[in-house]
Each structure stands twice: as C-alpha cells, then as structure tokens.
Write a protein that holds these residues in place. Structure first.
Motif: not given
Length: 306
Positions: A7-18, A30-32
C-alpha cells in the motif's frame, strides 16, 4: 522485501507518477500508473489521472477508455465527464462532448467552467438560446467571469445590439486585460460599426499579447480603411508568408496597398498571383478593380482573367 508494504509503495508510485507527468516524462509516468492500477484496479481516481497523462502523450483512445473506467468505478464523477468532454470535442465528437457537459452540469450546477465550455460549444453549433441561458446562469454564479462576459458580447453582437455587446466585451477585458479573443472580437465589432481606428487600437492590443497572422490580416484591412498602407503592407507581408496559399484575397489586398504607396511592380506581382489562383475557369471578385487600377500594365493571358 518486494512483497511488503504494498500500500505504501503504491502511494509512493502514485506520487512519483504525478511528478514525472509534471516534468513531461509521460512514458515513465504511465509505467508507474500501470503498476499502481495493477495493484488496485478498482480505484477510479487512478484511471482518471492516467487518462490525463495518456491524452498528453497523444494516446487518445486509451485516454477515453480510462475516463470510461473512472466513471464506471466512481459514479458520479463530475471531473471525469468534464475532462472527457474536452477531449471528445478536440477529437471532433461534438455530440459526445455535449452529452458529457450536460451531465457534468447536472452533477455540479455551480461549476462555472463546465458552463463556459458548454457555451462555447453551443455557440459553435448555432444553439444561441441554450448558450444565452448558460451565460446568464454562469454570470449569476460568477459575475466577473471574462469568458462568459465575452460570450455574452458575441450573442449581443449577433442580435444587433452593438452598444450592449461593446459594453460586455469591455467588461470582459476589465476582468482580464490579457484576453486576446475579447480584444479581437471587440475589434471586429468596432470595424463593423464603422470605427476602423478603434478596431486597429484593439487589434494592436491583441497582437501585442499574441502575434497571430489572422489578427494581422484583420488589422491590415482596418489600416487600409485609414489609408495607413505602409503598416498594412507590413502586416500583410507576415500574413501572406504565414498563411501560404490559404487566402488569395490577401494578395489582392497587399496589391492595393502597394499600389497606393507607388510600388507598381509589387502591386502587379500580387494582383497577377491573385488572378492566377482563380484559373482555370474562375473569376476573381476583384477583377474589375484590378483592371481599372492596373490599366494596361497586366500582361499575357492575365488580361483575360481580369
């Protein structure tokens, strides 16, 4: 480990995607998003955000699919309908765009930008009365909205209420002095009302904000009415070069100003090129004016065209 704290990794990926999207790295963004969505495929906001990135990357069909997924997973989703409408209109699907805007306004009647976009679309489709209702409703919520004030000016101008249209354009420009379209529209209104000097003044402001060949073409027409042919030629030089073969009338108009300035060779060159655009078989609406101005100076088979 790789399988921990997903879950925490997903939040970090989402933030990085933005962040990657903001930096213009759409592929990495898009990869993230793909990874995040694979881990949580039922969260509509992720699809909504990825749709925006896909649109920026030119992947329009994929963006539409993501908007559809976001709407399916998060009903009612005003922002998804609003953004999808903008994309559909860009792709030429006016009916689809209007359906989305209609529903977006049902979901959030106070969202003024939805009304602004629907007004623009309705005016383009000639649905003036619906547009007028949206303008009134939008201005009740946001009396200083420059887009709606300018749109009201266009509606009033079309109805022949010149003074009220001018006042509405002026109100829009008071709210947003950098509103190029309002300067241009007020200039057209002034020119149509027989006030070329005011039209030139407004187009000066518009061109100062956004140097556009169509604006220069319109300013040249008004300048010719004022006998300011040197400025008109300068504008037409830029318009002719930028618009290529898009409008042979520009060549006729530049010939008029060149002739007025005593540049007979330049005028003949422009008029000859203008006349050639109507061959074979066509006839220029300016043929008689060219024949009278050029006298016997046109040569060859162009004489017959004129």
């Amino acid at each position: 480990g790789p399988g921990e704290q997903l879950l925490h990794r997903s939040v970090l990926l989402y933030n990085r995607a933005q962040i990657l999207n903001a930096l213009g790295d759409h592929a990495a963004s898009l990869h993230d998003y793909d990874v995040v969505i694979s881990r949580d495929p039922e969260y509509g906001d992720y699809y909504f955000e990825r749709a925006g990135v896909r649109r920026a990357a030119g992947e329009h069909d994929e963006a539409l699919a993501d908007y559809a997924a976001a709407i399916r997973l998060n009903p009612p989703f005003h922002e998804a309908h609003y953004n999808r409408a903008d994309l559909l209109r860009e792709l030429g699907d006016e009916d689809g765009a209007l359906r989305d805007l209609d529903y977006a306004i049902v979901l959030d009647p106070d969202h003024v930008d939805s009304r602004v976009n629907r007004v623009d679309l309705l005016l383009e489709r000639g649905e003036t009365e619906r547009a007028r209702a949206d303008i009134d409703a939008g201005l009740e919520r946001d009396p200083g909205n420059a887009n709606l004030l300018s749109a009201r000016g266009s509606v009033l101008a079309d109805s022949g209420d010149i003074d009220a249209a001018y006042a509405s354009y002026t109100a829009a420009l008071t709210e947003d002095p950098a509103f190029v379209a309002a300067w241009a529209n007020r200039a057209v209104l002034c020119y149509s009302a027989g006030r070329p000097a005011d039209a030139v003044a407004d187009l000066d402001r518009a061109i100062g904000l956004a140097d556009d060949p169509w604006l220069r073409m319109n300013r040249a027409i008004a300048l010719q009415d004022l006998d300011e042919h040197r400025r008109a030629v300068a504008d037409l030089d830029i318009a002719v070069a930028a618009l290529d073969d898009g409008d042979s009338d520009l060549l006729y108009r530049r010939g008029v100003s060149r002739h007025a300035l005593g540049d007979i060779d330049g005028a003949l060159a422009d008029w000859s090129a203008h006349l050639r655009a109507y061959r074979p078989g066509g006839s220029s609406p300016h043929a008689e004016e060219i024949r009278l101005s050029a006298g016997g100076l046109l040569t060859g088979d162009l004489v017959a065209c004129a």
